[in-house]
Design an enzyme around this catalytic site. Structure first.
Site, short mmCIF file in Angstrom:
data_model
loop_
_atom_site.label_atom_id
_atom_site.label_comp_id
_atom_site.label_asym_id
_atom_site.label_seq_id
_atom_site.Cartn_x
_atom_site.Cartn_y
_atom_site.Cartn_z
N HIS A 1 -4.87 52.35 78.51
CA HIS A 1 -4.14 51.10 78.20
C HIS A 1 -4.23 50.12 79.38
CE1 HIS A 1 -0.66 48.77 76.42
NE2 HIS A 1 -0.68 48.34 77.65
N GLU A 2 -3.99 50.64 80.59
CA GLU A 2 -4.02 49.76 81.79
C GLU A 2 -5.45 49.29 82.07
OE1 GLU A 2 -1.32 48.54 82.77
OE2 GLU A 2 -0.20 49.97 81.56
N CYS B 1 3.70 47.35 75.34
CA CYS B 1 3.12 46.66 76.50
C CYS B 1 4.15 45.70 77.06
CB CYS B 1 1.87 45.89 76.07
SG CYS B 1 1.08 45.01 77.42
N LEU B 2 4.30 45.69 78.39
CA LEU B 2 5.31 44.80 79.01
C LEU B 2 5.01 43.33 78.74
CD1 LEU B 2 5.87 46.59 82.45
CD2 LEU B 2 7.29 46.72 80.39
N HIS C 1 -6.44 46.32 80.23
CA HIS C 1 -5.95 45.05 80.81
C HIS C 1 -6.95 44.44 81.78
CE1 HIS C 1 -1.97 44.40 79.20
NE2 HIS C 1 -1.57 45.63 79.50
N GLN D 1 -1.37 41.17 84.49
CA GLN D 1 -0.02 40.99 83.94
C GLN D 1 0.93 40.30 84.93
OE1 GLN D 1 0.31 45.31 82.66
NE2 GLN D 1 1.38 44.26 80.99
N GLY E 1 3.14 51.68 83.47
CA GLY E 1 1.90 51.15 84.03
C GLY E 1 1.99 49.64 84.12
#
Ligand SMILES: [Zn+2]
Length: 196
Positions: free
Chosen positions: A147-148, A105-106, A151, A50, A45
Site C-alpha cells: 500500500h505504501e 488510507c489516511l 503511494h 502524503q 504507514g
C-alpha cells in the site's frame, strides 16, 4: 511536528516519486515528523507524497495490527514492533494468488474497501542510514508495504477497485478533495474554494 496529511485529489499523490540521496535536506527531521504525523493519525504507514513531497520515502509500523486476536501467535509476533523506514524502495517481485484485505488510507478518510494483492513480495530499499537491504515479506506486512509502495508510484488503493465500485465512490471522493469531511487529524485539501 505534526504535518498536514494531503487529501485525495491533490496532484502530489499522483506523481511517480523520485529517489533521494543522503544529502536530502533535513531528512532526519522529516522522518521524525512523519512518524509523529502517522502515530497522531493512528496509521500503520505513511508515504512522503502524503505530506506533500514526491520522494521515494515511506514508513511502516504494524504494531497496532499485532493485537488482532484472529491472527496466529506467530503473525502477531511478526507484526509487533515491525517499524521500518524505506528509502528508494523497489518491489522486485510479487508472487502468489491475490487475496482480499480491507484497506483504508489516511489521505482518503472514512473509505475502506477490499483490495486484492499478491501475498508475497521481495523488496530492495535503503534504511534511514542508507544501508541497502533486500527482504521478502508476506501476509499483513507485505500488504502494508505494498500500500505504501503504491503511494511512491502515484497509485492509490481506490485505483484498484472495480469500475462499478469506483463509480459508487466518486461523489464521496470529491467531497474528501473539497474538505467536506470530519476528520480528527490535520489535513490539507486540494479543492477548498478560497474566499471570493
Ligand atoms: Zn495510503
Amino acid at each position: 511536528m505534526i504535518l498536514p496529511i494531503i487529501a485525495y485529489g491533490d496532484p502530489v499523490l499522483r506523481k511517480m516519486a523520485k529517489d533521494i540521496t543522503s544529502e536530502y535536506p533535513k531528512l532526519d527531521e522529516l522522518i521524525t515528523n512523519m512518524w509523529e504525523t502517522m502515530y497522531n493519525a493512528h496509521g500503520v504507514g505513511l508515504a512522503a507524497p502524503q505530506v506533500g513531497l514526491p520522494i521515494r520515502l515511506f514508513l511502516v509500523d504494524t504494531t497496532p495490527f499485532s493485537d488482532d486476536e484472529e491472527l496466529s501467535k506467530e503473525d502477531q509476533e511478526a507484526l509487533k514492533g515491525f517499524k521500518k523506514v524505506f528509502i528508494n524502495a523497489k518491489i522486485e517481485e510479487e508472487v502468489g494468488t491475490a487475496w482480499d484485505f480491507n484497506e483504508g488510507c489516511l489521505s482518503i478518510p472514512d473509505i475502506r474497501e477490499d483490495v486484492k494483492r499478491k501475498p508475497e513480495i521481495t523488496i530492495t530499499y535503503l534504511d534511514e542510514n542508507f544501508e541497502p537491504h533486500t527482504e521478502t515479506y508476506d501476509g499483513l506486512l507485505a500488504r502494508v508495504i505494498q500500500h505504501e509502495y503504491d503511494h511512491i508510484q502515484g497509485v492509490l488503493f481506490t485505483d484498484k477497485l472495480s469500475s462499478l465500485k469506483k463509480r459508487l465512490l466518486k461523489s464521496r471522493l470529491e467531497k474528501i478533495s473539497k474538505g467536506k469531511i470530519a476528520v480528527d487529524y490535520k489535513m490539507r485539501f486540494p479543492n477548498i474554494k478560497k474566499g471570493r
